[in-house]
Design an enzyme around this catalytic site. Sequence first.
Site, PDB file in Angstrom:
ATOM      1  N   THR A  76       0.850  -1.201   0.000  1.00 22.33           N
ATOM      2  CA  THR A  76       0.000   0.000   0.000  1.00 22.33           C
ATOM      3  C   THR A  76       0.881   1.246   0.000  1.00 22.33           C
ATOM      4  OG1 THR A  76      -1.769  -1.162   1.174  1.00 22.33           O
ATOM      5  CG2 THR A  76      -1.823   1.235   1.245  1.00 22.33           C
ATOM      6  N   SER A 202       5.114  -6.922  -1.427  1.00 22.63           N
ATOM      7  CA  SER A 202       4.740  -6.964  -0.020  1.00 22.63           C
ATOM      8  C   SER A 202       5.168  -8.302   0.576  1.00 22.63           C
ATOM      9  CB  SER A 202       3.218  -6.809   0.079  1.00 22.63           C
ATOM     10  OG  SER A 202       2.797  -7.015   1.404  1.00 22.63           O
ATOM     11  N   HIS A 204       4.207  -9.998   3.205  1.00 23.25           N
ATOM     12  CA  HIS A 204       3.229 -10.957   3.752  1.00 23.25           C
ATOM     13  C   HIS A 204       2.472 -11.735   2.677  1.00 23.25           C
ATOM     14  CE1 HIS A 204      -0.848  -8.976   3.422  1.00 23.25           C
ATOM     15  NE2 HIS A 204      -0.132  -7.868   3.361  1.00 23.25           N
ATOM     16  N   CYS A 327     -10.079  -6.866   1.479  1.00 20.90           N
ATOM     17  CA  CYS A 327     -10.184  -5.432   1.697  1.00 20.90           C
ATOM     18  C   CYS A 327     -11.582  -4.926   1.453  1.00 20.90           C
ATOM     19  CB  CYS A 327      -9.232  -4.685   0.792  1.00 20.90           C
ATOM     20  SG  CYS A 327      -7.746  -5.594   0.502  1.00 20.90           S
TER      21      CYS A 327
HETATM   22  C1  LIG Z   1      -2.066  -7.269  -0.633  1.00 22.35           C
HETATM   23  C2  LIG Z   1      -2.007  -6.338  -1.778  1.00 22.35           C
HETATM   24  C3  LIG Z   1      -1.711  -4.982  -1.613  1.00 22.35           C
HETATM   25  C4  LIG Z   1      -1.516  -4.363  -0.247  1.00 22.35           C
HETATM   26  O1  LIG Z   1      -0.344  -4.800   0.348  1.00 22.35           O
HETATM   27  P1  LIG Z   1      -0.039  -4.474   1.889  1.00 22.35           P
HETATM   28  O2  LIG Z   1       1.374  -4.896   2.063  1.00 22.35           O
HETATM   29  O3  LIG Z   1      -1.002  -5.296   2.668  1.00 22.35           O
HETATM   30  O4  LIG Z   1      -0.221  -3.017   2.078  1.00 22.35           O
HETATM   31  C5  LIG Z   1      -1.633  -4.195  -2.726  1.00 22.35           C
HETATM   32  N1  LIG Z   1      -1.842  -4.688  -3.956  1.00 22.35           N
HETATM   33  C6  LIG Z   1      -2.129  -5.990  -4.164  1.00 22.35           C
HETATM   34  C7  LIG Z   1      -2.338  -6.481  -5.537  1.00 22.35           C
HETATM   35  C8  LIG Z   1      -2.220  -6.847  -3.084  1.00 22.35           C
HETATM   36  O5  LIG Z   1      -2.531  -8.117  -3.289  1.00 22.35           O
END
Ligand SMILES: *Cc1c(COP(=O)(O)O)cnc(C)c1O
Length: 385
Positions: A76, A202, A204, A327
Amino acid sequence: MQLPIYLDYASTTPVDPRVAEKMADCLTMGGVFANPASRSHVYGWQAEEQVELARRHVASLLACDPREIVWTSGATESNNLALKGIFESAEFAGGLVTSTSEHKAIIDPAKWLSEKGVTVHWLEPGRDGVIDVEKVRLAISDQVRLVSIMLVNNETGVINPIAEIGKLCREKGVLLHVDASQAVGRVDIDVSRLSVDLMSVSAHKFYGPKGVGALYVRRSIQSQLKPLILGGGHERGMRSGTLATHQLAGMGEAARLIKELEDVEADELAAKRDCLWAGIEDLPGVRRNGGSQNISPSHLNVCFSGVDGETLLLALRELAVSSGSACTSASLDPSYVLTAMGISDEDARRSIRISIGRFTSDDDVNNAVDHIRKIYTELNQTQSI
Ligand SMILES: *Cc1c(COP(=O)(O)O)cnc(C)c1O
């Protein structure tokens, strides 16, 4: 209570135990706990060494130079930094090309930019969920500064033709940002081959911890990126704040592991996902959203026409899956990603995202198939009375 089978890896993955171990080594006295910016003692040097090792692992995963990696708090923030950073440095002049099937972490900053005066061109995906390169070509005018298209869609797993879009952007002299959060370890990533200038990832989403991510920023464009967060001038001025040694060590180890397993793991995921689909595809009124070609091996987005989506989700008690993305599932609105593909509100509400990962076993897949078959058949019978 018997816990449901976790089939929601696209919303987040558990931390790999090897990653957790690395992280634990970076917290307490006796471990690598210090501030990586402390230059005056060995504790700081050790922490810096740990962070730079992690940077090399993430750089190797994306096939870039370690000096092109900027640590952030997650995708994000990476997306916000890419979009806002590029347009702020140009005083909000020029246009942005993006799509209606992006994650909210692109859509919301794009709307914000639009309020600041940036012209935003919203592209619609095709029925298959793919962003057509020709649509991108038509949307790029002299005024366009940046194109932002995701590599793998978080809800459907659809893979966009980024290499072709990248080539086009280079020809036109336009920057390309790619949200690759869902792609790491699932599809091949090489920022040069894809001709990408900025890329968000990201931890996670690939068995690392939450709250940490990175933005790849091509060296030649680093001067065009205005930082969002000021103070201390960390990350070559692009993102200030004390580096979270344990988070970064975790992300680095997660990157190292997924790179090491890359080909094998993606093939194994595809085999399990295909087995899941093969087990339910003959059920009446069951369809795959986004088709079967060109989909991330971890994703299966299924429309169960003939039953109410909310009822189905509640009835599938033995599975932890999601309708739409995590989300947006707090609302009862149908998934905007599916409706953007031309799927009706009704069918979007009857759709479920099943996403598998490293710890999904063959038993999990077989049990999920049995459970879906049983529940769907029961619901179909009650609803036809
Ligand atoms: C999970 C995700 C995000 C957000 O990532 P965070 O690290 O949780 O802020 C943004 N874009 C996509 C495509 C995602 O799958």
